[in-house]
Design a protein around this motif. Structure first.
Motif, mmCIF file in Angstrom:
data_model
loop_
_atom_site.group_PDB
_atom_site.id
_atom_site.type_symbol
_atom_site.label_atom_id
_atom_site.label_comp_id
_atom_site.label_asym_id
_atom_site.label_seq_id
_atom_site.Cartn_x
_atom_site.Cartn_y
_atom_site.Cartn_z
ATOM 1 N N ASP A 97 0.825 -1.211 0.000
ATOM 2 C CA ASP A 97 0.000 0.000 0.000
ATOM 3 C C ASP A 97 0.858 1.259 0.000
ATOM 4 O O ASP A 97 0.492 2.268 -0.616
ATOM 5 C CB ASP A 97 -0.930 0.000 1.218
ATOM 6 C CG ASP A 97 -2.054 -1.016 1.093
ATOM 7 O OD1 ASP A 97 -2.296 -1.489 -0.031
ATOM 8 O OD2 ASP A 97 -2.680 -1.341 2.118
ATOM 9 N N LEU A 98 2.008 1.204 0.684
ATOM 10 C CA LEU A 98 2.894 2.362 0.729
ATOM 11 C C LEU A 98 3.454 2.659 -0.664
ATOM 12 O O LEU A 98 3.564 3.826 -1.055
ATOM 13 C CB LEU A 98 4.038 2.121 1.718
ATOM 14 C CG LEU A 98 5.050 3.261 1.877
ATOM 15 C CD1 LEU A 98 4.337 4.543 2.308
ATOM 16 C CD2 LEU A 98 6.127 2.881 2.891
ATOM 17 N N GLU A 104 1.254 7.199 -6.451
ATOM 18 C CA GLU A 104 0.159 8.128 -6.757
ATOM 19 C C GLU A 104 0.561 9.565 -6.459
ATOM 20 O O GLU A 104 0.271 10.483 -7.245
ATOM 21 C CB GLU A 104 -1.077 7.751 -5.948
ATOM 22 C CG GLU A 104 -2.289 8.618 -6.271
ATOM 23 C CD GLU A 104 -3.543 8.180 -5.533
ATOM 24 O OE1 GLU A 104 -4.598 8.789 -5.784
ATOM 25 O OE2 GLU A 104 -3.467 7.249 -4.709
ATOM 26 N N GLU A 105 1.256 9.772 -5.344
ATOM 27 C CA GLU A 105 1.717 11.122 -4.988
ATOM 28 C C GLU A 105 2.669 11.685 -6.034
ATOM 29 O O GLU A 105 2.634 12.878 -6.348
ATOM 30 C CB GLU A 105 2.426 11.090 -3.631
ATOM 31 C CG GLU A 105 1.503 10.832 -2.443
ATOM 32 C CD GLU A 105 2.283 10.655 -1.157
ATOM 33 O OE1 GLU A 105 3.548 10.745 -1.215
ATOM 34 O OE2 GLU A 105 1.664 10.429 -0.102
ATOM 35 N N GLN A 106 3.515 10.820 -6.590
ATOM 36 C CA GLN A 106 4.529 11.276 -7.538
ATOM 37 C C GLN A 106 4.064 11.196 -8.989
ATOM 38 O O GLN A 106 4.799 11.595 -9.899
ATOM 39 C CB GLN A 106 5.809 10.448 -7.368
ATOM 40 C CG GLN A 106 6.453 10.589 -5.997
ATOM 41 C CD GLN A 106 6.874 12.013 -5.706
ATOM 42 O OE1 GLN A 106 7.176 12.790 -6.621
ATOM 43 N NE2 GLN A 106 6.902 12.383 -4.437
ATOM 44 N N GLY A 107 2.867 10.657 -9.228
ATOM 45 C CA GLY A 107 2.337 10.581 -10.587
ATOM 46 C C GLY A 107 3.064 9.571 -11.460
ATOM 47 O O GLY A 107 3.169 9.757 -12.676
ATOM 48 N N ILE A 108 3.559 8.496 -10.838
ATOM 49 C CA ILE A 108 4.306 7.480 -11.581
ATOM 50 C C ILE A 108 3.602 6.135 -11.473
ATOM 51 O O ILE A 108 2.679 5.959 -10.677
ATOM 52 C CB ILE A 108 5.758 7.352 -11.068
ATOM 53 C CG1 ILE A 108 5.765 6.978 -9.588
ATOM 54 C CG2 ILE A 108 6.513 8.649 -11.311
ATOM 55 C CD1 ILE A 108 7.151 6.789 -9.006
ATOM 56 N N ASP A 109 4.042 5.181 -12.263
ATOM 57 C CA ASP A 109 3.426 3.863 -12.308
ATOM 58 C C ASP A 109 3.899 3.033 -11.115
ATOM 59 O O ASP A 109 5.095 2.763 -10.968
ATOM 60 C CB ASP A 109 3.825 3.161 -13.611
ATOM 61 C CG ASP A 109 3.042 1.884 -13.868
ATOM 62 O OD1 ASP A 109 2.554 1.277 -12.902
ATOM 63 O OD2 ASP A 109 2.920 1.511 -15.047
ATOM 64 N N PRO A 110 2.985 2.578 -10.246
ATOM 65 C CA PRO A 110 3.398 1.770 -9.094
ATOM 66 C C PRO A 110 4.021 0.438 -9.500
ATOM 67 O O PRO A 110 4.908 -0.065 -8.812
ATOM 68 C CB PRO A 110 2.084 1.567 -8.317
ATOM 69 C CG PRO A 110 0.997 1.761 -9.329
ATOM 70 C CD PRO A 110 1.517 2.793 -10.270
ATOM 71 N N VAL A 111 3.540 -0.129 -10.603
ATOM 72 C CA VAL A 111 4.097 -1.409 -11.061
ATOM 73 C C VAL A 111 5.557 -1.240 -11.456
ATOM 74 O O VAL A 111 6.414 -2.057 -11.100
ATOM 75 C CB VAL A 111 3.274 -1.974 -12.241
ATOM 76 C CG1 VAL A 111 3.953 -3.183 -12.852
ATOM 77 C CG2 VAL A 111 1.867 -2.328 -11.769
ATOM 78 N N LEU A 112 5.867 -0.185 -12.180
ATOM 79 C CA LEU A 112 7.254 0.065 -12.568
ATOM 80 C C LEU A 112 8.107 0.341 -11.340
ATOM 81 O O LEU A 112 9.226 -0.167 -11.220
ATOM 82 C CB LEU A 112 7.316 1.244 -13.536
ATOM 83 C CG LEU A 112 8.719 1.657 -14.005
ATOM 84 C CD1 LEU A 112 9.439 0.485 -14.660
ATOM 85 C CD2 LEU A 112 8.638 2.839 -14.960
ATOM 86 N N MET A 113 7.589 1.116 -10.402
ATOM 87 C CA MET A 113 8.337 1.430 -9.182
ATOM 88 C C MET A 113 8.639 0.162 -8.399
ATOM 89 O O MET A 113 9.769 -0.050 -7.940
ATOM 90 C CB MET A 113 7.538 2.405 -8.325
ATOM 91 C CG MET A 113 8.262 2.833 -7.052
ATOM 92 S SD MET A 113 7.282 3.987 -6.073
ATOM 93 C CE MET A 113 8.402 4.250 -4.684
ATOM 94 N N ALA A 114 7.644 -0.694 -8.242
ATOM 95 C CA ALA A 114 7.851 -1.940 -7.504
ATOM 96 C C ALA A 114 8.835 -2.855 -8.221
ATOM 97 O O ALA A 114 9.699 -3.472 -7.588
ATOM 98 C CB ALA A 114 6.514 -2.648 -7.305
ATOM 99 N N ALA A 115 8.725 -2.946 -9.551
ATOM 100 C CA ALA A 115 9.624 -3.801 -10.321
ATOM 101 C C ALA A 115 11.074 -3.352 -10.161
ATOM 102 O O ALA A 115 11.985 -4.178 -10.012
ATOM 103 C CB ALA A 115 9.224 -3.796 -11.796
ATOM 104 N N ILE A 154 11.660 4.691 0.510
ATOM 105 C CA ILE A 154 10.637 4.547 -0.534
ATOM 106 C C ILE A 154 10.197 5.916 -1.040
ATOM 107 O O ILE A 154 10.016 6.118 -2.258
ATOM 108 C CB ILE A 154 9.434 3.743 0.010
ATOM 109 C CG1 ILE A 154 9.852 2.287 0.264
ATOM 110 C CG2 ILE A 154 8.265 3.794 -0.963
ATOM 111 C CD1 ILE A 154 8.799 1.448 0.945
ATOM 112 N N ALA A 155 10.065 6.864 -0.132
ATOM 113 C CA ALA A 155 9.672 8.221 -0.534
ATOM 114 C C ALA A 155 10.740 8.850 -1.427
ATOM 115 O O ALA A 155 10.427 9.477 -2.449
ATOM 116 C CB ALA A 155 9.439 9.081 0.704
#
Length: 359
Positions: A97-98, A104-115, A154-155
């Motif tokens: 969730d974090l 969402e805050e940064q306007g980027i894709d969470p899937v790409l960030m997690a990968a 993470i931030a």
């Protein structure tokens, strides 16, 4: 008769013999072909696509293929895959969730960030993330940056990706990787950065696909290799083994073993083997998938086959690994699309690949 006049006479006789003699005309045609084919092949080696019938549209198709990335069919995070991945992700367990909130805050894709985080930390197990709370491999003047908490790390990763993706416009995995993990960097003596793009792409696929900056429209054929470069086009080419002009029934796409090869579209596996005899042995390890509307996609020269005949596969599911089995000059994927029946009429695969979504 002086030298110039003699030269003109000889030239006149030569032109007459060539242009008013059937054999001469054929010789001229062959000469022109030998000049033009290497030019077309040179374009192919640079990743450009040239089709004599429609060069502009096919070049655009190739350019779209060279900068795209795999996408979720509905543009949403696959919550089931997301939860499963984070449940077995070391120190990232419980932070799914974090990651969603930060992206969402940064306007980027969470899937790409997690990968990227999974790749940089061995899926949450590296010392960098366990001891330094650094999930993104972020570097400072003194090496790997240290954060007080994992939440802070993470931030910081979210801000860094925002700057690269939103501010710098590096929206594809390959473009981002060229800056985030540049090949040949002084701090990468063992060339690990060369694996960044394929590994991040594979992780994106395992999480269900990108949800932003997508080039794949639902229902179309996806590219079986991310950020693809075409080494040899569909159509007329010089055979690399015989040196003769021949017809190439598919496209050769650049890849390196053991990078994953993905299904271009959902369907049922109808062939998955190294052909025991005949001309098909030139394909080496080959997979063929049957799709709706009488279409088939073929993946040849695989080093490993990851599917079985009769298996239903989703779009972007791994079907095998890049290789050089069969009649091959080196690691690459030979990709074909057949119409009507398996091994039936071969058509230009580039015309079936997805184009960029309109902005």
């Amino acid at each position: 008769m002086n030298g110039k006049e003699t030269g003109k006479t000889l030239l006149s006789l030569l032109v007459t013999k060539l242009f008013f003699n059937p054999i001469g005309i054929i010789a001229i045609g062959i000469a022109i072909l030998l000049i033009l084919v290497p030019v077309f092949m040179s374009m192919a080696s640079k990743g450009e696509h040239f089709n004599l019938e429609n060069p502009d549209s096919n070049r655009n198709a190739l350019l779209s293929a060279s900068g795209g990335a795999y996408c979720a069919s509905d543009g949403e995070v696959d919550t089931e895959r997301w939860a499963e991945a984070f449940a077995a992700a070391g120190v990232f367990s419980g932070t799914g969730d974090l990651f969603l909130e930060t992206a969402e805050e940064q306007g980027i894709d969470p899937v790409l960030m997690a990968a990227i985080a999974f790749h940089e930390t061995g899926k949450g197990t590296s010392s960098a993330v366990r001891e330094k709370n650094n999930p993104g491999g972020l570097m400072g003047t003194d090496g790997l940056m240290v954060f007080g908490t994992l939440e802070e790390g993470i931030a910081a990763m979210g801000v860094t990706l925002h700057n690269r993706i939103i501010e710098d416009g590096l929206v594809t995995i390959s473009d981002l990787g060229a800056v985030y993990a540049p090949i040949g960097a002084s701090n990468d003596p063992t060339n690990l950065n060369s694996h960044w793009v394929p590994n991040v792409t594979a992780l994106v696929s395992s999480l269900g696909g990108l949800t932003m900056n997508c080039t794949l429209a639902s229902g179309e054929f996806a590219k079986p290799i991310p950020d693809v470069t075409v080494n040899s086009n569909y159509g007329v080419r010089v055979d690399p083994f015989t040196g003769e002009v021949s017809s190439h029934l598919g496209v050769d796409l650049d890849c390196q073993a053991p990078n994953p090869i993905f299904a271009a579209k959902a369907g049922r596996v109808v062939y998955a083997a190294y052909p025991p005899s005949g001309e098909l042995r030139t394909y080496g390890n080959v997979v063929v998938i049957a799709h709706e509307n009488g279409l088939f996609s073929l993946y040849a020269h695989l080093s490993r086959i990851a599917v079985q005949v009769g298996q239903e596969v989703d779009q972007l599911a791994p079907v095998g690994q890049c290789g050089s089995t069969g009649r091959s000059t080196g690691d690459h994927l030979h990709f074909e699309i057949h119409t009507g029946v398996m091994f039936g009429t071969r058509v230009n695969p580039m015309e079936y690949l997805a184009s960029p979504a309109s902005e």
